[in-house]
Design an enzyme around this catalytic site. Structure first.
Site, PDB file in Angstrom:
ATOM      1  N   ASP A 345       0.836  -1.190   0.000  1.00 12.41           N
ATOM      2  CA  ASP A 345       0.000   0.000   0.000  1.00 12.41           C
ATOM      3  C   ASP A 345       0.880   1.253   0.000  1.00 12.41           C
ATOM      4  OD1 ASP A 345      -2.656   1.359   0.492  1.00 12.41           O
ATOM      5  OD2 ASP A 345      -1.597   1.969   2.314  1.00 12.41           O
ATOM      6  N   GLU A 381       1.762  -0.478  -5.004  1.00  8.23           N
ATOM      7  CA  GLU A 381       0.827   0.588  -5.334  1.00  8.23           C
ATOM      8  C   GLU A 381       1.712   1.817  -5.514  1.00  8.23           C
ATOM      9  OE1 GLU A 381      -3.288   2.645  -3.725  1.00  8.23           O
ATOM     10  OE2 GLU A 381      -1.742   2.132  -2.270  1.00  8.23           O
TER      11      GLU A 381
END
Length: 705
Positions: A345, A381
């Site tokens: 993330d 990401e």
């Protein structure tokens, strides 16, 4: 040596122990405890009994700022925490507070709950009884013959899922297993995944996390779980087990079961921030242990935190012990929990050195050199909320990336935005413009059009504006942010014309995703029409709004059948999942090319065609007999050849079947104008086809010709 707690608790035998490994390590005879803190004056190990009674043991041994002891009488099931004595001066970045019972950063299991009592947020008030406790575990587990599937990227199909959201309402699961790791590994769920050709399940955060006080006060919860407190422990609420050690066992059993089905397990991990938030957040672990080591503090005011994540703080991935924690955590999940990869993330945050994102940062150097972590799937990401945080295509060679440009381009093409053909072609063929310069192949592009963050596929074709009133948000920034198109009506409708168009648009997007070069990722429930009724950010809704509605299997049988047909087509034909980028020229010394781009009239595209503002119709020829790369055994790969007819126009378009050999016969294998994708179309070269508005037709060269 035996220690007596000043409160009169029983004597506990204490040996010096070792500084490493960090955390609590049970060896069959006792448990070694160790904790890093460079700012501590004293550290106390606190043993918590089942009735909440506390025994405090000063850790007298300290080596290299690691405080440690070995307790021969302590074993699995023991609840514990730490109290760190030291200077409290927020203006200097120091936040030691011995009134706080702190979790172990290396804790592998936790017990209890956070009740958000004021003691978690204020200085000097004891938090015992209001916070979770860490629990010693027995690491033994019978893995048997478990082996990682190690599916190559070009053969991988990822399915993004939420442990609870995927299983909370599944009618075939026993009620006690719904919302749990055991429920996710149930044969009914695995059977569904296998019917879709899924080779890897990517789980939204399963590290132990905390629900935000601001959400609980509104009757909401942090459903997504991007709020970590423990990087080595599976989240307790997702387990059917009643004991903390059982949570770990249940997770391992889930992984083993997925492996038996040939499915990899990838974890969505959040190493960019923690649940402690900004300077007003709770003190539950890192902040009270060594604030400046674990967090990036504001240069001008160390009482505040740098925030590249939008959550209040950023983990300090430049500090050696914080880097060690991240790497130790990753290795633990691979070696002890047998997971097959990670999706990071806001990965750009981990790559920030002083301020800028640097793909040669210390974190990426460590990953590159690590003999364990470097061997599993690593998915970035590739952005954060800081300046210069959008880093698509700028990660090192081992890494793959969520391709946000793929998402945006495919959405734009099918909603009829002008001048997208060139960009669309790049995304369809693996985004070589983004990844080839760093020595990567098409598999580096994790292709997705929908994910947990944003509209579901059904909502993408049903709403122009977000509808997040329950989040306390307004409805603005819809189309520009989501690149969605409601097909003429906002939200639910009974208009059969609109419903037909929406269904076809869903099929168009799914077919494009599954026939593109790269690694496709499906968002859970899209294959059966899951909706969040226009909410594009359901992070705080632990409710049917976010859960899978399994009754959709019966009401959307055609969509499910179409998805299965499209995934099967991809799996059966290596021309759709090549290991290397297209050459665009003849290969193997033959006259055939591996790819050609054609206008609807059947002639090759020119620069003028690529720049046309209209740019809705396109034919792609894929030469199955011109694949240059061999298979894993070194044999030449030969496949069928295909024609893909794309029509994103709002009217039917006439296409001329390109002239291949004069007697070539083409047969239909997928048609998005058909509810299930089935078609019995057959034609020959130089014939004319009428391709319906906003549809995709796939033809295969008949092997008999």
């Amino acid at each position: 040596m035996e220690r007596n707690d000043p409160s009169g608790s029983p004597r506990v035998e204490v040996w010096p122990g070792s500084a490493y490994p960090l955390g609590a390590t049970y060896d069959g005879g006792g448990t070694n405890f160790s904790l890093f803190s460079e700012v501590a004056d004293t550290v106390e190990l606190c043993l918590i009994a089942k009735d909440g009674a506390e025994t405090r043991l000063p850790l007298d041994e300290v080596d290299g700022y690691v405080w440690h002891a070995y307790l021969p009488s302590v074993g699995p099931g023991q609840r514990y925490g730490f109290r760190v004595h030291g200077r409290y001066d927020p203006s200097a970045g120091l936040r030691c507070d011995p009134s706080k019972l702190l979790l172990d950063p290396y804790g592998k299991a936790f017990d209890g709950t956070f009740d958000n009592h004021p003691s978690l947020y204020t200085y000097g008030e004891d938090s015992l009884g209001h916070t979770m406790t860490t629990v010693v575990i027995n690491p033994f587990f019978e893995w048997g013959a478990d082996r990682p599937p190690r599916t190559p990227y070009h053969e991988t199909l990822i399915y993004e899922a939420h442990v609870k959201g995927m299983t909370a309402t599944h009618p075939e699961l026993p009620e006690e297993l719904r919302g749990t790791y055991a429920g996710l590994a149930h044969h009914e769920v695995i059977g569904h995944l296998r019917s879709l050709g899924v080779t890897a399940i990517e789980l939204m955060p399963v590290h132990q996390f905390m629900h935000d006080k601001v959400l609980l006060d509104q009757g909401l919860r942090n459903f997504w779980g991007y709020n970590t407190v423990g990087f080595l422990a599976p989240h307790t609420e997702y387990s059917s087990a009643t004991k903390p050690s059982g949570v770990v066992t249940e997770f391992k059993t889930m992984v083993r079961t997925f492996h038996e089905a040939g499915i990899e397990v990838i974890l969505d991990v959040v190493y960019n921030h923690t649940a402690e938030g900004d300077h007003l957040g709770p003190t539950i672990v890192f902040r009270g242990i060594d604030n400046a080591a674990y967090y990036r503090l504001d240069d001008d005011d160390p009482a505040l935190y740098k925030d590249y994540t939008g959550t209040g703080n950023s983990l300090n991935a430049r500090h050696p012990h914080t880097l060690q924690l991240i790497m130790d955590s990753l290795r633990y999940w691979v070696t002890e929990m047998h997971v097959d990869g990670f999706r990071f993330d806001l990965a750009s945050t981990l790559a920030r050195e002083l301020h800028d994102v640097d793909r040669l940062s210390a974190f990426f150097n460590l990953v590159q050199q690590d003999p364990v972590v470097s061997q599993v799937k690593l998915i970035a990401e590739p952005w954060d909320v800081g300046e210069g945080g959008y880093q698509v295509g700028n990660f090192p060679g081992l890494w793959t990336e969520w391709n946000g440009k793929y998402r945006d381009t495919v959405r734009d093409y099918w909603r009829g935005e002008p001048s997208t053909l060139g960009e669309f072609a790049s995304r369809l063929t693996g985004s070589s413009d983004l990844y080839e310069a760093t020595g990567r192949r098409p598999g580096a592009s994790i292709n997705f059009v929908t994910a947990h963050d944003g509209f579901t596929l059904t909502d993408l074709v049903s709403y122009d504006e977000k509808h997040n009133e329950d989040n306390g948000e307004n409805n603005q920034d819809g189309e520009s942010y989501n690149r969605s198109w409601n097909c003429g009506v906002e939200g639910p409708t009974d208009d059969p014309r609109i419903l037909t168009l929406r269904a076809r648009q869903r099929r168009n997007i799914l077919a494009t995703l599954l026939l593109s070069q790269g690694t496709p990722m499906l968002a859970h429930g899209d294959e059966m029409g899951r909706t969040q009724y226009g909410n594009n950010n359901a992070y705080c809704h632990d409710s049917p709004l976010s859960w899978m509605d399994w009754s959709l299997r019966e009401s959307n049988t055609d969509l499910l059948a179409f998805t299965r047909r499209a995934t099967a087509l991809r799996a059966a034909h290596p021309v759709f999942r090549r290991r290397r980028f297209f050459a665009g020229r003849p290969t193997h010394g033959e006259h055939r090319r591996d790819i050609a781009w054609l206008t609807p009239s059947g002639r090759e595209m020119t620069a003028e065609d690529w720049g046309s503002e209209f740019g809705r119709g396109l034919v792609v020829y894929l030469g199955g007999d011109a694949i240059p790369e061999p298979d894993r055994r070194g044999n030449r790969v030969v496949d069928d050849s295909f024609l893909l007819f794309f029509n994103a126009h709002d009217e039917d378009l006439e296409f001329t079947v390109p002239l291949d050999d004069s007697d070539t016969r083409w047969v239909g294998v997928l048609d998005t104008d058909s509810p299930t994708g089935a078609t019995d179309l057959a034609t020959t070269s130089d014939e004319t086809l009428s391709v319906p508005s906003r549809s995709l037709l796939v033809l295969c060269r008949d092997r008999a010709t």
